[in-house]
Design an enzyme around this catalytic site. Structure first.
Site, mmCIF file in Angstrom:
data_model
loop_
_atom_site.group_PDB
_atom_site.id
_atom_site.type_symbol
_atom_site.label_atom_id
_atom_site.label_comp_id
_atom_site.label_asym_id
_atom_site.label_seq_id
_atom_site.Cartn_x
_atom_site.Cartn_y
_atom_site.Cartn_z
ATOM 1 N N SER A 232 0.893 -1.194 -0.182
ATOM 2 C CA SER A 232 -0.044 -0.004 -0.037
ATOM 3 C C SER A 232 0.828 1.186 0.012
ATOM 4 O O SER A 232 1.982 1.198 0.509
ATOM 5 C CB SER A 232 -0.947 0.148 1.267
ATOM 6 O OG SER A 232 -1.582 1.423 1.401
ATOM 7 N N TYR A 245 -2.079 -0.927 10.831
ATOM 8 C CA TYR A 245 -2.318 -1.349 9.239
ATOM 9 C C TYR A 245 -1.068 -0.830 8.147
ATOM 10 O O TYR A 245 -0.558 -1.650 7.556
ATOM 11 C CB TYR A 245 -3.631 -0.819 8.398
ATOM 12 C CG TYR A 245 -3.782 -1.051 7.119
ATOM 13 C CD1 TYR A 245 -4.162 -2.215 6.476
ATOM 14 C CD2 TYR A 245 -3.336 -0.071 6.134
ATOM 15 C CE1 TYR A 245 -4.072 -2.294 5.206
ATOM 16 C CE2 TYR A 245 -3.535 -0.258 4.949
ATOM 17 C CZ TYR A 245 -4.053 -1.378 4.301
ATOM 18 O OH TYR A 245 -4.273 -1.547 3.080
HETATM 19 P P1 NAD Z 1 -11.505 -6.132 -0.344
HETATM 20 O O1 NAD Z 1 -12.159 -6.052 1.090
HETATM 21 O O2 NAD Z 1 -12.183 -6.093 -1.407
HETATM 22 O O3 NAD Z 1 -10.231 -7.337 -0.366
HETATM 23 C C1 NAD Z 1 -9.804 -7.864 0.829
HETATM 24 C C2 NAD Z 1 -10.148 -9.427 0.807
HETATM 25 O O4 NAD Z 1 -9.334 -9.555 1.986
HETATM 26 C C3 NAD Z 1 -11.526 -9.674 1.334
HETATM 27 O O5 NAD Z 1 -12.253 -9.736 0.283
HETATM 28 C C4 NAD Z 1 -11.261 -10.983 2.046
HETATM 29 O O6 NAD Z 1 -11.588 -12.093 1.121
HETATM 30 C C5 NAD Z 1 -9.866 -10.967 2.338
HETATM 31 N N1 NAD Z 1 -9.665 -11.165 3.767
HETATM 32 C C6 NAD Z 1 -9.693 -10.256 4.747
HETATM 33 N N2 NAD Z 1 -9.300 -11.104 6.042
HETATM 34 C C7 NAD Z 1 -9.343 -12.313 5.687
HETATM 35 C C8 NAD Z 1 -9.087 -13.526 6.382
HETATM 36 N N3 NAD Z 1 -8.810 -13.612 7.813
HETATM 37 N N4 NAD Z 1 -9.019 -14.745 5.790
HETATM 38 C C9 NAD Z 1 -9.187 -14.879 4.291
HETATM 39 N N5 NAD Z 1 -9.561 -13.748 3.746
HETATM 40 C C10 NAD Z 1 -9.581 -12.424 4.150
HETATM 41 O O7 NAD Z 1 -10.623 -4.874 -0.292
HETATM 42 P P2 NAD Z 1 -9.240 -4.217 -1.070
HETATM 43 O O8 NAD Z 1 -9.366 -2.981 -1.184
HETATM 44 O O9 NAD Z 1 -9.552 -4.955 -2.429
HETATM 45 O O10 NAD Z 1 -8.048 -5.256 -0.399
HETATM 46 C C11 NAD Z 1 -7.069 -6.044 -1.274
HETATM 47 C C12 NAD Z 1 -5.658 -5.668 -0.751
HETATM 48 O O11 NAD Z 1 -5.537 -4.127 -1.006
HETATM 49 C C13 NAD Z 1 -5.675 -5.490 0.786
HETATM 50 O O12 NAD Z 1 -4.253 -6.046 0.990
HETATM 51 C C14 NAD Z 1 -5.616 -4.151 1.169
HETATM 52 O O13 NAD Z 1 -4.794 -3.848 2.251
HETATM 53 C C15 NAD Z 1 -4.821 -3.759 -0.001
HETATM 54 N N6 NAD Z 1 -5.111 -2.105 -0.442
HETATM 55 C C16 NAD Z 1 -6.088 -1.352 -0.521
HETATM 56 C C17 NAD Z 1 -6.459 -0.225 -0.588
HETATM 57 C C18 NAD Z 1 -7.767 0.301 -0.966
HETATM 58 O O14 NAD Z 1 -7.909 1.696 -0.727
HETATM 59 N N7 NAD Z 1 -8.803 -0.310 -1.172
HETATM 60 C C19 NAD Z 1 -5.216 0.573 -0.730
HETATM 61 C C20 NAD Z 1 -3.854 -0.035 -0.631
HETATM 62 C C21 NAD Z 1 -3.996 -1.335 -0.525
#
Ligand code: NAD
Ligand code: MG
Length: 340
Positions: A232, A245
């Site tokens: 991130s 986080y």
């Molecule tokens: P999202 O909620 O759609 O995806 C995250 C997924 O993580 C969930 O769908 C879930 O299936 C999985 N997850 C969480 N805890 C879990 C567990 N205990 N066991 C199994 N699966 C689990 O959100 P996203 O934003 O697409 O997140 C994907 C990645 O992107 C993450 O690592 C997040 O930190 C990172 N990220 C997101 C953003 C943002 O702004 N959305 C920014 C930077 C990084």
């Protein structure tokens, strides 16, 4: 080095590459994806027409909304764009076998759709309460003519992580691409509001699980394989409300830089992606404070959050043989900020 300025042109070049590739391959691609025609856009060349990136997707203000974690993409308003109707493959991952954690929604779903349309079989990990989101992705993978493997379970459990990898390898007949993407993010205004349970769950999900999953996967990987971890911009520019986080995302950067050196001698590449704000279920389910979500993405240079489909090409590039000299790198796609 200002990596923000560096990353922007490289992403433009890459998107340009996708555009040109789509233009050249559209005829054969339409045939190759015959089973996905129902999910294809009506516009013949969606990427061939330059569009202003500021206006391409929804801008704030957004409606106030909250969900219980982990949240569902299907309950977001507006629904995120994961490429369901727009992503076109050009055979860049033909015959590959990919495991994507958190592949039910958000960035992981966009990568799963893109990988399938690029010709890969795809296994997705997710939590059991996300089955409705996962079912949509599994169907799209099948519509692309690829094998879809469902791996519901909690990656905070080491035994499940091992079992998830073994099942993915058995069901797909091998593994070429591992995307450690699942993540937990719960905003708290003060360090005194962060419980030990939250701190532990955030580190278990974002730091321990990628270790357990990757350790189980490496013996199955052959030269040419690729590992990607979703870090991130928080690794470099941590928000006050994401104390726990942001630390885990710094771990993600270190994961890629260290492991890439270790696995180079096996011919395995390891890279990280550092997204900025993306419109995903993570945010209304506690990742952002509810009042802040209404202005989500407003502070980026482009004035809006990214949609998951906009980062999918980065995951495709890092997984594909085209990026054979790219390892130990961190790719940003953050709308303008984030890097040191
Ligand atoms: P999202 O909620 O759609 O995806 C995250 C997924 O993580 C969930 O769908 C879930 O299936 C999985 N997850 C969480 N805890 C879990 C567990 N205990 N066991 C199994 N699966 C689990 O959100 P996203 O934003 O697409 O997140 C994907 C990645 O992107 C993450 O690592 C997040 O930190 C990172 N990220 C997101 C953003 C943002 O702004 N959305 C920014 C930077 C990084
Ligand atoms: Mg989800």
């Amino acid at each position: 080095m200002d990596q923000t300025n560096d990353s922007a042109p490289s992403r433009r070049q890459m998107m340009g590459g996708v555009t040109a590739g789509a233009a050249m391959a559209v005829a054969s691609n339409a045939l190759a994806q015959g089973t996905t025609q129902g999910a294809q856009p009506t516009s013949p060349l969606p990427l061939a027409v330059p569009r202003d990136p500021r206006d391409e997707y929804p801008r704030p203000p957004f409606a106030r909304q909250t969900q219980a974690a982990p949240g569902l993409a299907g309950q977001m308003n507006p629904r995120p764009d994961h490429g369901e109707t727009s992503y076109r493959g050009t055979g860049r991952l033909a015959g590959r076998k990919a495991l994507i954690t958190g592949g039910d929604s958000g960035i992981g779903r966009a990568a799963a759709i893109a990988y399938a349309r690029e010709g890969a079989d795809v296994a997705i990990g997710y939590l059991p309460q996300e089955q409705s989101d996962a079912d949509e992705v599994l169907e799209i993978i099948r519509q692309a003519g690829r094998k879809a493997v469902a791996l519901p379970g909690d990656i905070r459990d080491e035994a499940f992580c091992n079992q998830m990898v073994e099942t993915a390898v058995r069901e797909m007949g091998g593994l070429d691409i591992l995307v450690n993407n699942a993540g937990k993010q719960q905003a708290q205004k003060s360090i005194t509001d962060i419980t030990t349970e939250q701190f532990d769950a955030t580190f278990k999900t974002n730091v321990y699980a990628p270790f357990w999953i990757t350790r189980a996967a490496v013996p199955h990987l052959k030269p040419g394989a690729a590992i990607i971890i979703t870090a991130s911009e928080q690794a470099y520019d941590p928000s006050a409300i994401l104390f726990d986080y942001a630390q885990t995302k710094a771990c993600g950067v270190s994961f890629a830089k260290s492991l890439s050196k270790q696995l180079a001698e096996k011919g395995i590449r390891v890279n990280a992606v550092a997204p900025g704000p993306y419109w995903t279920a993570l945010q209304p389910s506690g990742g952002a404070l509810p009042e802040a979500l209404e202005q989500f993405g407003a502070k980026t240079s482009l004035g809006r959050p990214g949609q998951p489909v906009e980062i999918a090409p980065v995951y495709v590039l890092l997984a594909s043989q085209e990026s054979s000299f790219t390892t130990g790198q961190v790719f940003g796609a953050s709308g303008g900020g984030g890097f040191p």
